[in-house]
Design a protein around this motif. Structure first.
Motif, PDB file in Angstrom:
ATOM      1  N   GLU A 357       0.840  -1.199   0.000  1.00 14.55           N
ATOM      2  CA  GLU A 357       0.000   0.000   0.000  1.00 14.55           C
ATOM      3  C   GLU A 357       0.875   1.249   0.000  1.00 14.55           C
ATOM      4  OE1 GLU A 357      -4.105   1.232   2.264  1.00 14.55           O
ATOM      5  OE2 GLU A 357      -2.488   0.455   3.523  1.00 14.55           O
ATOM      6  N   VAL A 358       0.405   2.303  -0.665  1.00 15.62           N
ATOM      7  CA  VAL A 358       1.027   3.621  -0.562  1.00 15.62           C
ATOM      8  C   VAL A 358       0.172   4.422   0.413  1.00 15.62           C
ATOM      9  CG1 VAL A 358       1.715   5.727  -1.761  1.00 15.62           C
ATOM     10  CG2 VAL A 358       1.936   3.522  -2.908  1.00 15.62           C
ATOM     11  N   PHE A 359       0.735   4.728   1.561  1.00 16.13           N
ATOM     12  CA  PHE A 359       0.003   5.376   2.653  1.00 16.13           C
ATOM     13  C   PHE A 359       0.600   6.754   2.893  1.00 16.13           C
ATOM     14  CE2 PHE A 359      -1.205   6.315   7.007  1.00 16.13           C
ATOM     15  CZ  PHE A 359      -2.495   5.794   7.113  1.00 16.13           C
ATOM     16  N   GLY A 360      -0.228   7.788   2.851  1.00 13.52           N
ATOM     17  CA  GLY A 360       0.232   9.155   3.039  1.00 13.52           C
ATOM     18  C   GLY A 360      -0.023   9.656   4.443  1.00 13.52           C
ATOM     19  N   LEU A 361       0.955  10.342   5.012  1.00  7.83           N
ATOM     20  CA  LEU A 361       0.818  10.957   6.328  1.00  7.83           C
ATOM     21  C   LEU A 361       0.905  12.460   6.129  1.00  7.83           C
ATOM     22  CD1 LEU A 361       0.522  10.029   9.279  1.00  7.83           C
ATOM     23  CD2 LEU A 361       3.006  10.144   9.484  1.00  7.83           C
ATOM     24  N   LEU A 362      -0.211  13.165   6.356  1.00  3.44           N
ATOM     25  CA  LEU A 362      -0.314  14.595   6.088  1.00  3.44           C
ATOM     26  C   LEU A 362      -0.598  15.344   7.376  1.00  3.44           C
ATOM     27  CD1 LEU A 362      -0.984  13.165   3.320  1.00  3.44           C
ATOM     28  CD2 LEU A 362      -2.390  15.138   2.790  1.00  3.44           C
ATOM     29  N   GLY A 363      -0.262  16.622   7.377  1.00  5.70           N
ATOM     30  CA  GLY A 363      -0.575  17.457   8.527  1.00  5.70           C
ATOM     31  C   GLY A 363       0.044  18.824   8.366  1.00  5.70           C
ATOM     32  N   ALA A 364      -0.519  19.794   9.076  1.00  4.20           N
ATOM     33  CA  ALA A 364       0.057  21.132   9.089  1.00  4.20           C
ATOM     34  C   ALA A 364       1.402  21.093   9.805  1.00  4.20           C
ATOM     35  CB  ALA A 364      -0.896  22.108   9.777  1.00  4.20           C
ATOM     36  N   ASN A 365       2.237  22.129   9.584  1.00  6.03           N
ATOM     37  CA  ASN A 365       3.496  22.223  10.317  1.00  6.03           C
ATOM     38  C   ASN A 365       3.207  22.175  11.815  1.00  6.03           C
ATOM     39  OD1 ASN A 365       4.161  24.324   7.725  1.00  6.03           O
ATOM     40  ND2 ASN A 365       5.609  22.699   8.158  1.00  6.03           N
ATOM     41  N   ALA A 367       2.059  19.464  13.382  1.00  3.52           N
ATOM     42  CA  ALA A 367       0.940  18.560  13.681  1.00  3.52           C
ATOM     43  C   ALA A 367       1.409  17.273  14.345  1.00  3.52           C
ATOM     44  CB  ALA A 367       0.177  18.230  12.398  1.00  3.52           C
ATOM     45  N   GLY A 368       2.699  16.958  14.261  1.00  6.13           N
ATOM     46  CA  GLY A 368       3.218  15.735  14.855  1.00  6.13           C
ATOM     47  C   GLY A 368       3.532  14.648  13.856  1.00  6.13           C
ATOM     48  N   LYS A 369       3.377  14.936  12.561  1.00  8.46           N
ATOM     49  CA  LYS A 369       3.585  13.875  11.572  1.00  8.46           C
ATOM     50  C   LYS A 369       5.065  13.490  11.452  1.00  8.46           C
ATOM     51  CE  LYS A 369       3.861  16.732   7.392  1.00  8.46           C
ATOM     52  NZ  LYS A 369       4.027  18.006   8.122  1.00  8.46           N
ATOM     53  N   THR A 370       5.971  14.472  11.543  1.00  5.74           N
ATOM     54  CA  THR A 370       7.396  14.150  11.459  1.00  5.74           C
ATOM     55  C   THR A 370       7.835  13.327  12.665  1.00  5.74           C
ATOM     56  OG1 THR A 370       7.871  16.128  10.147  1.00  5.74           O
ATOM     57  CG2 THR A 370       9.718  15.121  11.313  1.00  5.74           C
ATOM     58  N   THR A 371       7.333  13.668  13.847  1.00  9.99           N
ATOM     59  CA  THR A 371       7.636  12.883  15.044  1.00  9.99           C
ATOM     60  C   THR A 371       7.114  11.462  14.895  1.00  9.99           C
ATOM     61  OG1 THR A 371       7.539  14.868  16.435  1.00  9.99           O
ATOM     62  CG2 THR A 371       7.322  12.750  17.543  1.00  9.99           C
ATOM     63  N   THR A 372       5.884  11.318  14.398  1.00 15.41           N
ATOM     64  CA  THR A 372       5.315   9.984  14.152  1.00 15.41           C
ATOM     65  C   THR A 372       6.151   9.226  13.145  1.00 15.41           C
ATOM     66  OG1 THR A 372       3.082  10.820  14.599  1.00 15.41           O
ATOM     67  CG2 THR A 372       3.252   8.761  13.362  1.00 15.41           C
ATOM     68  N   PHE A 373       6.517   9.894  12.082  1.00 19.74           N
ATOM     69  CA  PHE A 373       7.314   9.279  11.011  1.00 19.74           C
ATOM     70  C   PHE A 373       8.633   8.756  11.574  1.00 19.74           C
ATOM     71  CE2 PHE A 373      10.080   9.347   7.280  1.00 19.74           C
ATOM     72  CZ  PHE A 373       9.262   8.836   6.286  1.00 19.74           C
ATOM     73  N   ARG A 374       9.288   9.549  12.384  1.00 16.32           N
ATOM     74  CA  ARG A 374      10.595   9.151  12.919  1.00 16.32           C
ATOM     75  C   ARG A 374      10.457   7.979  13.884  1.00 16.32           C
ATOM     76  NH1 ARG A 374      14.104  13.397  15.412  1.00 16.32           N
ATOM     77  NH2 ARG A 374      15.755  11.971  14.777  1.00 16.32           N
ATOM     78  N   MET A 375       9.358   7.911  14.618  1.00 14.78           N
ATOM     79  CA  MET A 375       9.144   6.756  15.487  1.00 14.78           C
ATOM     80  C   MET A 375       8.930   5.484  14.666  1.00 14.78           C
ATOM     81  SD  MET A 375       6.950   8.055  18.796  1.00 14.78           S
ATOM     82  CE  MET A 375       5.673   8.997  17.948  1.00 14.78           C
ATOM     83  N   LEU A 376       8.203   5.593  13.558  1.00 18.54           N
ATOM     84  CA  LEU A 376       7.946   4.429  12.713  1.00 18.54           C
ATOM     85  C   LEU A 376       9.217   3.921  12.054  1.00 18.54           C
ATOM     86  CD1 LEU A 376       4.607   5.466  10.959  1.00 18.54           C
ATOM     87  CD2 LEU A 376       4.922   4.104  13.004  1.00 18.54           C
ATOM     88  N   CYS A 377      10.176   4.826  11.804  1.00 18.67           N
ATOM     89  CA  CYS A 377      11.459   4.432  11.193  1.00 18.67           C
ATOM     90  C   CYS A 377      12.437   3.872  12.219  1.00 18.67           C
ATOM     91  CB  CYS A 377      12.115   5.637  10.521  1.00 18.67           C
ATOM     92  SG  CYS A 377      11.216   6.296   9.137  1.00 18.67           S
TER      93      CYS A 377
END
Length: 579
Positions: A357-365, A367-377
């Protein structure tokens, strides 16, 4: 009619890099209309930034001339610089200074009298919405707030001509809209002329006029409608089975007469050669499913791509076939939270991503998406909750999970002083590849990403689009099950973005799971599903069509006209409204 704020005649500029001559501008001639916003667009390396720096008196042309506000730029660059506002791509805020201190610094540089500053600062803070943050350090502002502060610093001494070099790159759609509101206010209230370069074609479409540069020359110059009007009757929405839309797009792209085929929600948007239509009968037979094609109005983006089709070529596609090394979901997140001291950046986030699947993670500056992304990595430990990636619990076996994932960061993170080949060899070794296996993967990467001719060039000297290719190739050297892409096309031109997503789609078709963050809302349309974050929480999750259906819309606006950007902004604004 008043005189043009900026005109150029026969401008030429050549740079030398690695012993090669690189022509940035070649006999460029143009004239800006006063009192309007003019957009400057073009592929990477078209000469946009070089032209702006020449107009600002920061570079000297090899030939030709430029006149700004009646001043010869080459003859009197300091007078030009004191008369205009210029905001480069990486605006120089001082992050250890407060908002007010940054304003003071630029007021000093621009010679603004102390007595005039308080009223000017109040006006700029009201215009940008930064009034409550005047004592906050610039380094602690969000990305959108930093851009607005950069613009405010540029405007401390009100100019008649404002040059903005991609001011909204890396900025979320809400902040982009706020920046545009400021620009239009300057034009309407202060009769300011604005030249703005952008990688967002929807922004260019809002301009009164648009200049398209390619290979250092003007390809087209006029109102946005002039770009799309010639394509009337040549643009279509082709729809088949939603779950097989990537195969439909790839098949369409190979049909005779198809100039452009790009995913748009559950359909494929197609631009045809004059007098031709998509062959839906042949598509239905090839795909074994009903396919229909409906005429749709042309967009500005269609005109942009078509004007540059002379450069169109077959894009090498990375051939992959991944058999997941795990069972169940590729990514599983349950009640994920992350604290920084007393600040809760991510709170009880839950979602799952299926294999392939291609899953997109979006949010305003912010919003916490970069923090979430880094935890998933596996780059940042969670404060609480469960994270499983490729079947591995990240809280207990992060190193083993990282061996099954590929990661491409937002900023180019390879070794700039190593060649493309040397970078790929380094990452092969870092992933444990040796001997014939490493050599085979290196050859694959150079072929699949069309890097053979540039393999010996220093990576830092590569054009941005090629840097992105190299970074993606490096992330795939060890054939990962899951690929994490953090704003991979930020600052890349629309043609390079298309190439990039053609490769992503091929990877997904081959079974690679892709998780991507992006601020380009049209890229959100390419994802199978999306999660939109706000204030550390999941605000909405679903397919692009489901996200649009969840968004509140103004009375009387048909659902078919809801874009992903308007849906994103509506969801964010609805959350922020007091009950």
């Amino acid at each position: 009619m008043s005189a043009s704020p900026l005109s150029a005649r026969g401008l030429c500029k050549t740079f030398r890099a690695d012993g090669r001559a690189i022509t940035a501008l070649s006999d460029l001639t143009l004239t800006l209309t006063p009192g309007v916003v003019t957009g400057l667009i073009g592929p990477d390396g078209a000469g946009k930034t070089t032209f702006m720096r020449l107009a600002a008196g920061l570079l000297v042309p090899d030939a030709g001339s430029a006149t700004v506000l009646g001043l010869d730029v080459a003859r009197d660059p300091l007078a030009v610089q004191s008369s205009i506002g210029y905001m480069p791509q990486r605006f120089g805020l001082y992050e250890d200074l407060s908002v007010n201190e940054n304003l003071d610094l630029y007021a000093d540089l621009q010679g603004v009298p102390c007595a005039a500053r308080p009223a000017r600062y109040d006006e700029l803070m009201a215009m940008t919405g930064l009034a409550p943050f005047r004592d906050r350090l610039a380094g602690r502002l969000s990305g959108g707030m930093k851009q607005k502060l950069g613009l405010a610093c540029t405007l401390v001494n009100p100019p008649r001509l404002l040059l903005l070099d991609e001011p909204t790159v890396g900025v979320d759609p809400v902040s982009r809209r706020e920046l545009w509101a400021i620009v239009y206010r300057l034009v309407s209230e202060q009769a300011m002329s604005v030249l703005l370069s952008t990688a967002y074609l929807d922004e260019a479409e809002r301009c009164a006029e648009v200049i398209l540069l390619h290979q250092g020359q003007v390809v087209a110059h006029g109102p946005p409608g002039q770009f799309s009007a010639p394509l009337t009757g040549r643009t279509f929405r082709v729809t088949g089975a939603p779950t097989r839309r990537r195969r439909l797009q790839a098949t369409l792209a190979r049909q005779p007469g198809v100039l452009d085929a790009v995913l748009q929600g559950e359909s494929v948007r197609v631009v045809m050669a004059p007098g031709q239509r998509p062959d839906c009968t042949a598509l239905s037979q090839t795909l074994g499913e009903p396919v229909r094609g409906d005429a749709v109005p042309p967009r500005f983006e269609d005109g942009f791509v078509t004007l540059l089709q002379g450069e169109r070529r077959e894009i090498p596609i990375p051939q992959v076939r991944v058999t997941p090394s795990f069972r169940g979901d590729a990514i599983l997140v349950r009640d994920l939270s992350r604290r920084f001291g007393q600040f809760l950046a991510v709170q009880r986030v839950s979602f799952a991503v299926r294999p392939g699947e291609v899953f997109g993670l979006l949010g305003a500056n912010g919003a916490g998406k970069t923090t979430t992304f880094r935890m998933l990595c596996g780059l940042l430990p969670p404060s609480s909750g469960e994270v499983r990636v490729a079947g591995v619990d990240l809280r207990h076996a992060a190193a083993r999970a990282r061996g099954r994932i590929g990661y491409m960061s937002q900023r180019f993170s390879l070794y700039a002083n190593l060649s493309a080949r040397q970078n790929l060899s380094f990452f092969a070794r870092a992933y444990g590849l040796t001997g014939a296996r490493a050599a085979a993967r290196l050859d694959w990467a150079l072929d699949a990403f069309d890097l053979q001719d540039l393999a010996g060039m220093e990576s830092g000297a590569l054009p941005l689009g090629y840097q992105q290719r190299l970074a993606m190739a490096a992330a795939l050297m060890h054939e990962p099950d899951i690929l994490f892409l953090d704003e991979p096309t930020s600052g890349v031109d629309p043609l390079a973005r298309r190439e990039f997503w053609t490769r992503i789609n091929a990877l997904a078709e081959g079974g690679v799971t892709v998780l991507v963050t992006t601020h380009f809302m049209e890229e959100a349309e390419y994802c199978d599903r999306l999660a939109i974050m706000a204030a550390g929480e999941i605000l909405a999750i679903g397919t692009p069509s489901e996200i649009k259906a969840q968004a509140p819309r103004p009375d009387g606006e048909p659902e078919s006209e809801m874009t992903m950007e308007t849906a994103f902004i509506a969801l964010i604004q609805a959350r922020d409204q007091p009950e």
